[in-house]
Write a protein that holds these residues in place. Structure first.
Motif, PDB file in Angstrom:
ATOM      1  N   ASP A 188       0.832  -1.207   0.000  1.00  0.00           N
ATOM      2  CA  ASP A 188       0.000   0.000   0.000  1.00  0.00           C
ATOM      3  C   ASP A 188       0.868   1.259   0.000  1.00  0.00           C
ATOM      4  OD1 ASP A 188      -2.195  -1.593  -0.017  1.00  0.00           O
ATOM      5  OD2 ASP A 188      -2.950  -1.023   1.958  1.00  0.00           O
ATOM      6  N   GLU A 189       2.010   1.179   0.646  1.00  0.00           N
ATOM      7  CA  GLU A 189       2.917   2.335   0.673  1.00  0.00           C
ATOM      8  C   GLU A 189       3.432   2.645  -0.728  1.00  0.00           C
ATOM      9  OE1 GLU A 189       7.062   3.841   2.836  1.00  0.00           O
ATOM     10  OE2 GLU A 189       6.241   1.841   3.273  1.00  0.00           O
ATOM     11  N   GLU A 190       3.830   1.599  -1.471  1.00  0.00           N
ATOM     12  CA  GLU A 190       4.303   1.798  -2.843  1.00  0.00           C
ATOM     13  C   GLU A 190       3.188   2.334  -3.730  1.00  0.00           C
ATOM     14  OE1 GLU A 190       7.736  -1.597  -3.498  1.00  0.00           O
ATOM     15  OE2 GLU A 190       5.642  -2.252  -3.443  1.00  0.00           O
ATOM     16  N   ILE A 191       1.981   1.827  -3.525  1.00  0.00           N
ATOM     17  CA  ILE A 191       0.841   2.289  -4.314  1.00  0.00           C
ATOM     18  C   ILE A 191       0.556   3.761  -4.033  1.00  0.00           C
ATOM     19  CG2 ILE A 191      -1.666   2.065  -4.599  1.00  0.00           C
ATOM     20  CD1 ILE A 191      -1.312  -0.952  -4.164  1.00  0.00           C
ATOM     21  N   MET A 192       0.580   4.159  -2.772  1.00  0.00           N
ATOM     22  CA  MET A 192       0.309   5.550  -2.420  1.00  0.00           C
ATOM     23  C   MET A 192       1.414   6.475  -2.934  1.00  0.00           C
ATOM     24  SD  MET A 192      -2.637   5.765  -1.170  1.00  0.00           S
ATOM     25  CE  MET A 192      -2.475   7.540  -0.901  1.00  0.00           C
ATOM     26  N   ASP A 193       2.662   6.004  -2.928  1.00  0.00           N
ATOM     27  CA  ASP A 193       3.764   6.801  -3.478  1.00  0.00           C
ATOM     28  C   ASP A 193       3.544   7.066  -4.965  1.00  0.00           C
ATOM     29  OD1 ASP A 193       5.032   6.971  -1.060  1.00  0.00           O
ATOM     30  OD2 ASP A 193       6.462   5.341  -1.462  1.00  0.00           O
ATOM     31  N   SER A 194       3.128   6.029  -5.700  1.00  0.00           N
ATOM     32  CA  SER A 194       2.885   6.191  -7.134  1.00  0.00           C
ATOM     33  C   SER A 194       1.683   7.098  -7.382  1.00  0.00           C
ATOM     34  CB  SER A 194       2.675   4.829  -7.795  1.00  0.00           C
ATOM     35  OG  SER A 194       1.464   4.231  -7.365  1.00  0.00           O
ATOM     36  N   LEU A 195       0.667   6.995  -6.533  1.00  0.00           N
ATOM     37  CA  LEU A 195      -0.516   7.859  -6.667  1.00  0.00           C
ATOM     38  C   LEU A 195      -0.145   9.320  -6.393  1.00  0.00           C
ATOM     39  CD1 LEU A 195      -3.143   5.601  -4.872  1.00  0.00           C
ATOM     40  CD2 LEU A 195      -3.287   6.374  -7.244  1.00  0.00           C
ATOM     41  N   THR A 196       0.707   9.542  -5.408  1.00  0.00           N
ATOM     42  CA  THR A 196       1.137  10.912  -5.097  1.00  0.00           C
ATOM     43  C   THR A 196       1.919  11.502  -6.254  1.00  0.00           C
ATOM     44  OG1 THR A 196       1.237  10.384  -2.735  1.00  0.00           O
ATOM     45  CG2 THR A 196       2.438  12.335  -3.474  1.00  0.00           C
ATOM     46  N   CYS A 197       2.823  10.712  -6.836  1.00  0.00           N
ATOM     47  CA  CYS A 197       3.613  11.182  -7.969  1.00  0.00           C
ATOM     48  C   CYS A 197       2.712  11.496  -9.161  1.00  0.00           C
ATOM     49  CB  CYS A 197       4.655  10.134  -8.350  1.00  0.00           C
ATOM     50  SG  CYS A 197       5.705  10.625  -9.745  1.00  0.00           S
ATOM     51  N   GLN A 199      -0.222  12.563  -9.094  1.00  0.00           N
ATOM     52  CA  GLN A 199      -1.209  13.583  -8.692  1.00  0.00           C
ATOM     53  C   GLN A 199      -2.605  12.987  -8.562  1.00  0.00           C
ATOM     54  OE1 GLN A 199       0.298  16.614  -8.024  1.00  0.00           O
ATOM     55  NE2 GLN A 199       2.084  15.362  -8.563  1.00  0.00           N
ATOM     56  N   ALA A 200      -2.661  11.710  -8.131  1.00  0.00           N
ATOM     57  CA  ALA A 200      -3.947  11.023  -7.997  1.00  0.00           C
ATOM     58  C   ALA A 200      -4.289  10.705  -6.551  1.00  0.00           C
ATOM     59  CB  ALA A 200      -3.930   9.733  -8.820  1.00  0.00           C
ATOM     60  N   ASP A 201      -3.461  11.176  -5.609  1.00  0.00           N
ATOM     61  CA  ASP A 201      -3.753  10.871  -4.200  1.00  0.00           C
ATOM     62  C   ASP A 201      -5.050  11.526  -3.736  1.00  0.00           C
ATOM     63  OD1 ASP A 201      -2.341  13.242  -4.675  1.00  0.00           O
ATOM     64  OD2 ASP A 201      -1.691  13.397  -2.599  1.00  0.00           O
ATOM     65  N   ASP A 202      -5.400  12.671  -4.362  1.00  0.00           N
ATOM     66  CA  ASP A 202      -6.655  13.331  -3.981  1.00  0.00           C
ATOM     67  C   ASP A 202      -7.870  12.510  -4.422  1.00  0.00           C
ATOM     68  OD1 ASP A 202      -5.896  13.943  -6.670  1.00  0.00           O
ATOM     69  OD2 ASP A 202      -7.462  15.479  -6.735  1.00  0.00           O
ATOM     70  N   VAL A 203      -7.692  11.710  -5.489  1.00  0.00           N
ATOM     71  CA  VAL A 203      -8.778  10.829  -5.940  1.00  0.00           C
ATOM     72  C   VAL A 203      -9.093   9.799  -4.860  1.00  0.00           C
ATOM     73  CG1 VAL A 203      -9.513   9.165  -7.702  1.00  0.00           C
ATOM     74  CG2 VAL A 203      -8.107  11.128  -8.356  1.00  0.00           C
ATOM     75  N   ILE A 204      -8.044   9.231  -4.263  1.00  0.00           N
ATOM     76  CA  ILE A 204      -8.227   8.233  -3.210  1.00  0.00           C
ATOM     77  C   ILE A 204      -8.842   8.866  -1.969  1.00  0.00           C
ATOM     78  CG2 ILE A 204      -7.068   6.470  -1.829  1.00  0.00           C
ATOM     79  CD1 ILE A 204      -7.062   6.008  -4.884  1.00  0.00           C
ATOM     80  N   LYS A 205      -8.346  10.057  -1.615  1.00  0.00           N
ATOM     81  CA  LYS A 205      -8.848  10.726  -0.412  1.00  0.00           C
ATOM     82  C   LYS A 205     -10.315  11.122  -0.540  1.00  0.00           C
ATOM     83  CE  LYS A 205      -4.268  12.528   0.783  1.00  0.00           C
ATOM     84  NZ  LYS A 205      -3.398  13.734   0.825  1.00  0.00           N
ATOM     85  N   SER A 206     -10.758  11.325  -1.782  1.00  0.00           N
ATOM     86  CA  SER A 206     -12.156  11.727  -1.992  1.00  0.00           C
ATOM     87  C   SER A 206     -13.114  10.538  -1.968  1.00  0.00           C
ATOM     88  CB  SER A 206     -12.293  12.454  -3.328  1.00  0.00           C
ATOM     89  OG  SER A 206     -12.037  11.570  -4.423  1.00  0.00           O
TER      90      SER A 206
END
Length: 326
Positions: A188-197, A199-206
């Protein structure tokens, strides 16, 4: 229907003659209806089986088909050579009269960002699809680490590449399952790192369920920009040596696009990035920009160099941005 009419006609005569009762005629009618229904089912079954044999034959033809891609003996990299080199590359689809690419030559060092721009049908996608050996070149050669891509081995070569195609495709399942297509054992950490890079981390947070949020087939429950960012994240999960973005940020606004490019530059594993785009803003900071027109390379250099030396690039750029002093 004709058989039923005949049955009722003959039955009526027999009843009139006292040879049959009305109940006998009704019973015969029911028997006839049941027999006809079963005959129709049998006919449909025969048609279905015939079609199935024909389909099975076509499937077997595909399974028995051998690849047309050429493969050489696998060898190691050659020291002192450019990371990627295109040497007078030509590509022709199905013996067409005109080559999709013709006389393409340039080199790329490890960690560089390469922008590719040109009009529709200029050969941009064809150019980047040669790298993972989706197609064979008809002339010239493409090398990675001094080794022809034919000799690298398709599995190894495609493991090196992270590819984001023009059409952003997501599969039915959770967001986590979609992103693990890039790396099955990703944490999950690797997935979140890739999402942050990406610019998709806000999609997950929403999303209420976060990474466990369900994705409909084709990602229909996400916007075009969200799908593109998630597919970029999927390619980044595996930390590829070569990242190919084939017009994969077209649905992003300029601010998000700029943040994405900045994040890619700051990746610690320093991938070599190929960006195919119709927007000069997406590639203007690339180390090298390739300008294609009609399958030929008409320009190669930085943004500033091409503005002064390549009329096609200048036309594309100033069609999107007002010329200073105009």
């Amino acid at each position: 229907n004709a058989a039923i009419i005949i049955l009722l006609y003959v039955g009526a005569i027999k009843v009139d003659c006292g040879l049959l009762t009305q109940g006998n005629v009704v019973a015969l009618y029911n028997y006839m209806s049941q027999i006809l229904v079963e005959l129709i089912k049998l006919a449909n079954l025969i048609i279905t089986v015939t079609k199935s044999f024909a389909c099975a034959g076509r499937v077997n033809e595909i399974l028995d088909m051998t690849t047309s891609l050429s493969h050489g003996e696998q060898v190691g990299t050659v020291a002192g050579t450019p990371f990627i080199a295109f040497e007078n590359v030509c590509v022709n689809y199905g013996n067409a009269d005109v080559d999709a690419l013709s006389g393409i030559s340039f080199t790329v060092e490890k960690g560089q960002t390469v922008g590719i721009i040109g009009g529709t049908g200029a050969g941009k996608t064809t150019l980047v699809n040669i790298l993972p050996h989706f197609y064979d070149v008809s002339a010239g050669k493409v090398t990675i680490g001094g080794v022809n891509v034919n000799a690298v081995g398709d599995e190894k070569l495609r493991d090196m590449c992270g590819i984001v195609p023009q059409k952003a495709v997501l599969f039915k399942g959770s967001i986590r399952d979609n992103l693990k297509w890039g790396k099955n054992d990703a944490t999950d950490e690797e997935i979140m790192d890739s999402l942050t890079c990406a610019q998709a981390d806000d999609v997950i947070k929403s999303k209420e369920k976060g990474l466990d949020e369900q994705v409909e087939q084709g990602g229909k429950n996400f916007s075009g920009g969200q799908r593109q960012r998630l597919t970029i994240a999927r390619a980044l999960v595996k930390k590829p040596e070569i990242l190919i973005l084939d017009d994969s940020a077209s649905a992003l606004d300029y601010a998000t696009d700029a943040k994405l490019r900045k994040s890619l530059k700051s990746l610690d594993y320093n991938p070599t990035v190929f960006i195919v785009s119709q927007r000069t803003s997406s590639i203007r900071h690339a180390d090298k920009i390739i300008v294609l027109d009609g399958g030929k390379m008409v320009g190669c250099g930085t943004h500033e160099q091409l503005l002064s030396s390549c009329a096609i690039y200048e036309e594309i750029h100033y069609s999107q941005f007002q010329k200073e002093g105009a």
